[in-house]
Design an enzyme around this catalytic site. Structure first.
Site, PDB file in Angstrom:
ATOM      1  CG  ASP A  63      -0.242  -3.892   2.650  1.00 17.73           C
ATOM      2  OD1 ASP A  63       0.358  -3.450   1.650  1.00 17.73           O
ATOM      3  OD2 ASP A  63      -0.526  -3.196   3.651  1.00 17.73           O
TER       4      ASP A  63
ATOM      5  CB  SER B  16       2.858   1.461   6.303  1.00 21.85           C
ATOM      6  OG  SER B  16       1.573   1.469   6.811  1.00 21.85           O
TER       7      SER B  16
ATOM      8  CG  HIS C   1      -0.481   0.352   2.489  1.00 25.14           C
ATOM      9  ND1 HIS C   1      -0.227  -0.572   3.477  1.00 25.14           N
ATOM     10  CD2 HIS C   1      -0.153   1.554   3.020  1.00 25.14           C
ATOM     11  CE1 HIS C   1       0.228   0.050   4.545  1.00 25.14           C
ATOM     12  NE2 HIS C   1       0.285   1.340   4.300  1.00 25.14           N
TER      13      HIS C   1
HETATM   14  N1  ARG Z   1      -1.282   2.124   7.069  1.00 21.25           N
HETATM   15  C1  ARG Z   1      -0.410   2.801   7.958  1.00 21.25           C
HETATM   16  C2  ARG Z   1       0.755   3.463   7.219  1.00 21.25           C
HETATM   17  O1  ARG Z   1       0.631   3.696   6.060  1.00 21.25           O
HETATM   18  C3  ARG Z   1       0.062   1.935   9.070  1.00 21.25           C
HETATM   19  C4  ARG Z   1      -1.018   1.645   9.980  1.00 21.25           C
HETATM   20  C5  ARG Z   1      -0.671   0.814  11.117  1.00 21.25           C
HETATM   21  N2  ARG Z   1      -1.668   1.148  12.062  1.00 21.25           N
HETATM   22  C6  ARG Z   1      -1.835   0.548  13.223  1.00 21.25           C
HETATM   23  N3  ARG Z   1      -2.715   1.000  14.026  1.00 21.25           N
HETATM   24  N4  ARG Z   1      -1.080  -0.478  13.540  1.00 21.25           N
HETATM   25  O2  ARG Z   1       1.732   3.848   7.797  1.00 21.25           O
END
Ligand code: ARG
Length: 724
Positions: A580, A674, A527
């Site tokens: 992902d 992420s 992502h």
């Molecule tokens: N999708 C998020 C990013 O792009 C990471 C999310 C992780 N969130 C969590 N609550 N563990 O960095």
């Protein structure tokens, strides 16, 4: 002096002594024909008695008439470090500069590599009334303290009763070794075996001996530390801090760092070094120690004995009003103040559980046998949340049954009977009679095609496959620097997570995390690389990778690499975040170092049991509405059982995902983390990449743990893409 004398009737003694205030003597006993019956002569009282006789009789003839013997003590020397005084190979002797100027000493061959199988000694002396300070600027010795080590003695002889410290391994610059002697002599013994490492460099100087360390503290707020903190405290010292506050107030003391550890110490009685408060002794290593006084004065005592010292402690104290110890907050028994909302939530916020005692369990809570309340969601999640395991007892299967990993009960006798009975074959995993040959979905497959039912056989230093393939490609998951557990705080240490990479997008700076899996390849989350209307995150040319990074602005020893190609999983679904995962191929290979090192990829069959503690790291937001971190952050999170994970996410979790964190919230990854690693290590073994930070509802919210891509399920794809 050297003399040759008789001991008893036949064995000869060669004695050599030196030292100005204290004499250090070497005695060599020659026992003809290894006459073992003569060994009974060598008791402490026999030897001391003879020594007294010898010094008395030889005093007149050898100019020793001014010597007065007040006491003689004997203790065995460490056979690994003894060196005959006549052995001048790798033997050095230094006097400290009286003006306090620093002298730099280093191991032979530093930094290109020390000689193998060496026994080196550095005899160090300083003026009377001074002590010796040794501050190591580099310490990089093979990490095997049996065969390669450096010992600092608080004397000129290598006697085990006078060891200040014994160390091996590679210390990061953030955790330097610095020690002090208690007298004006010291000895460094440096023992090496068959493999050469860079060695050590140390600054040697003399400093005036501490005349006392007692202190009276009368302000309402202050700090105090063990002597020389954060250097090691010296041996043989006693200090006392007397804290006095106005009579209507009480005192709260909190230790932020507490390390008084030594071999042979009984942590219940604290028979060696200790801190004593209100007649209670504290020793060992503690992540948190908080106390309150019963009156307006408090005495804190510190004692260090003759051998083994450590970093010591850093304490803060403050005065408080006993009528209202924590205005607007909950007062823990240990003096800490916490938010009232944190009480009775199943989480030990005080550190001494006092916020979880005397609670009435709410309807969504379970009543543990020991009286604590825990969220019902934690029942039967394979993690002992109550502390007495009562939340994991009655979990569906009776005592004649065994529970499969998919929660189905089977008759206990069917476990490890060679026949799979659980749909997930888990009854045939982890059996004592490990079978080699039969391959199932749950057995590890060796290179030669054979299978082993040994659980997690990769890189466990045991050969489980006949072809040894389970121990191949194991230069991963280790940290070149040796780390002490850092107490409190979530800033990572330099080199603590050497596989962590920061991915910078264009001029935007840090955008996602990634993990090093080889010199050429990083893994991250798909992502992070989706083209949007504003920017083309899918274009490799827009990305730069930073390996060995700690603070986002500190580029020392960092390796920056461009990206040759980005491969996202073809089944990645941007609505569900399924699959992902992405692989980045670097333009130029990395050069592994103390702070750059790959993490191990788990086999498809690797088991990360629920309840296991793992670590997530990254420069992501410090809170849901917070800012990006400057220093790399680390957080300990637990693997959450799939059933619980599915219920809290209302079925949004696919087989390519796993939950990790805490249902109570408070600890989690966040935006910007992420693509980064969820790293797990079992029993001190290498670190495996268990998951990739993928998504979550907000960050660190209650009942919203972090969701990670499940590496085991994506392992085959990585192999196909990279050959790793
Ligand atoms: N999708 C998020 C990013 O792009 C990471 C999310 C992780 N969130 C969590 N609550 N563990 O960095």
């Amino acid at each position: 002096m050297w003399s040759q004398l008789l001991f008893g009737s036949f064995p000869m003694i060669y004695i050599s002594c030196e030292g100005s205030t204290v004499a250090y003597c070497w005695i060599r006993f020659l026992i003809p024909n290894a006459n073992s019956s003569a060994l009974s002569l060598f008791t402490e009282s026999q030897i001391t008695g003879s020594l007294r006789g010898i010094t008395r009789s030889s005093a007149g003839s050898s100019g020793l008439e001014n010597i007065r013997i007040t006491s003689i003590s004997l203790s065995p020397a460490d056979p690994r470090t003894v060196k005959e005084p006549t052995d001048k190979s790798c033997a050095f002797s230094y006097y400290a500069d009286p003006s306090g100027k620093k002298i730099i000493l280093s191991s032979p061959g530093f930094p290109s590599g020390y000689p193998t199988n060496a026994r080196c000694q550095y005899l160090l002396r300083a003026e009377r009334g001074s002590v010796i300070s040794l501050a190591f600027t580099t310490f990089n010795i093979r990490d095997n303290c049996q065969d390669d080590f450096l010992t600092v003695f608080n004397s000129l002889s290598s006697d085990r009763g006078n060891i200040i410290t014994e160390q091996c391994g590679n210390r990061p610059p953030t955790n330097p070794l610095a020690v002090f002697s208690s007298g004006n002599v010291a000895l460094i013994a440096f023992i090496t075996s068959s493999i050469s490492y860079p060695g050590f460099q140390v600054v040697f100087s003399q400093v005036p001996k501490l005349t006392g360390c007692d202190q009276t503290l009368t302000s309402d707020l202050g700090n105090f530390t063990s002597p020389y903190y954060p250097s090691f405290y010296p041996p043989n010292i006693d200090c006392k801090w007397t804290i006095q506050v106005p009579s209507h107030l009480r005192i709260r003391v909190q230790f932020y760092m507490f390390r008084l550890k030594e071999p042979g110490m009984n942590h219940d009685t604290c028979n060696k070094d200790y801190v004593e408060i209100a007649s209670v002794k504290y020793c060992g290593e503690r992540s948190f120690l908080g106390l309150i006084s019963s009156g307006p004065t408090l005495e804190v005592k510190f004692h260090s004995d003759a051998s083994f010292t450590d970093k010591g402690f850093l304490a803060e104290y403050s005065a408080y009003d006993p009528q209202n110890p924590c205005p607007g907050q909950f007062a823990c028994s240990n003096g800490l103040c916490i938010s009232v909302s944190l009480t009775c939530d199943g989480w030990n916020d005080c550190g001494d559980l006092s916020d979880e005692r005397n609670c009435v369990c709410s309807s969504d809570q379970f009543h543990c046998d020991n009286g604590l309340c825990k969220p019902r969601l934690w029942l039967c999640d394979h993690s002992n949340d109550c502390g007495d395991n009562s939340d994991e007892k009655q979990c569906g299967c009776n005592s004649e049954q065994w529970k499969c990993n998919n929660e189905v009960c089977i008759p206990r006798i069917k476990k490890c009977d060679g026949q799979p009975d659980c749909a997930d074959f888990s009854d045939e995993a982890d059996c004592a009679n490990v079978t080699v040959g039969v391959c199932t979905d749950f057995t590890y497959q060796c290179k030669n095609g054979a299978c082993t039912s040994q659980v997690n056989p990769e890189c466990d230093q045991k050969r489980d496959c006949e072809d040894g393939s389970d121990e191949e490609s194991c230069n991963c998951g280790v940290r070149p620097y040796k780390h002490n557990r850092i107490v409190g705080g979530t800033d990572a240490d330099v080199g603590e997570w050497p596989w962590q990479v920061s991915l910078h997008f264009g001029r935007q700076g840090h955008t996602c995390g990634a993990s090093i899996i080889s010199k050429h390849w990083l893994v991250s989350a798909a992502h992070c690389f989706q083209r949007t209307r504003e920017a083309n995150y899918a274009d490799a040319r827009n990305w730069n990778t930073y390996s060995g990074l700690h603070g986002q602005r500190d580029m020392q020893n960092v390796q920056v690499r461009g990206v040759k190609s980005i491969t996202t999983h073809p089944l990645y679904n941007h609505n569900t975040f399924d699959y992902d995962i992405a692989l980045l191929e670097l333009k130029e290979p990395l050069v592994f170092s103390n702070i750059i090192h790959p993490i191990c990829l788990p086999a498809r069959t690797h088991i990360f049991p629920s309840g296991m503690s793992c670590w997530v790291t990254g420069w992501g937001l410090l809170g849901e509405n917070g800012q990006l971190a400057r220093m790399l952050q680390k957080a300990e999170v637990k693997i959450i059982n799939d059933t619980v994970c599915n219920s809290v996410t209302r079925g949004q979790v696919t087989p390519r995902m796993l939950c990790s964190g805490y249902l109570t919230g408070g600890v989690d990854a966040c935006q910007g983390d992420s693509g980064g690693p969820l790293a797990c290590s079992q029993n001190g073994g290498p670190w495996f990449l268990c998951g990739i930070v993928s998504w979550g509802e907000g960050c660190a919210r209650k009942n919203n743990p972090g969701i990670y891509s499940r590496m085991t399920e994506l392992r085959e794809w990585v192999k196909i893409q990279t050959g790793l």
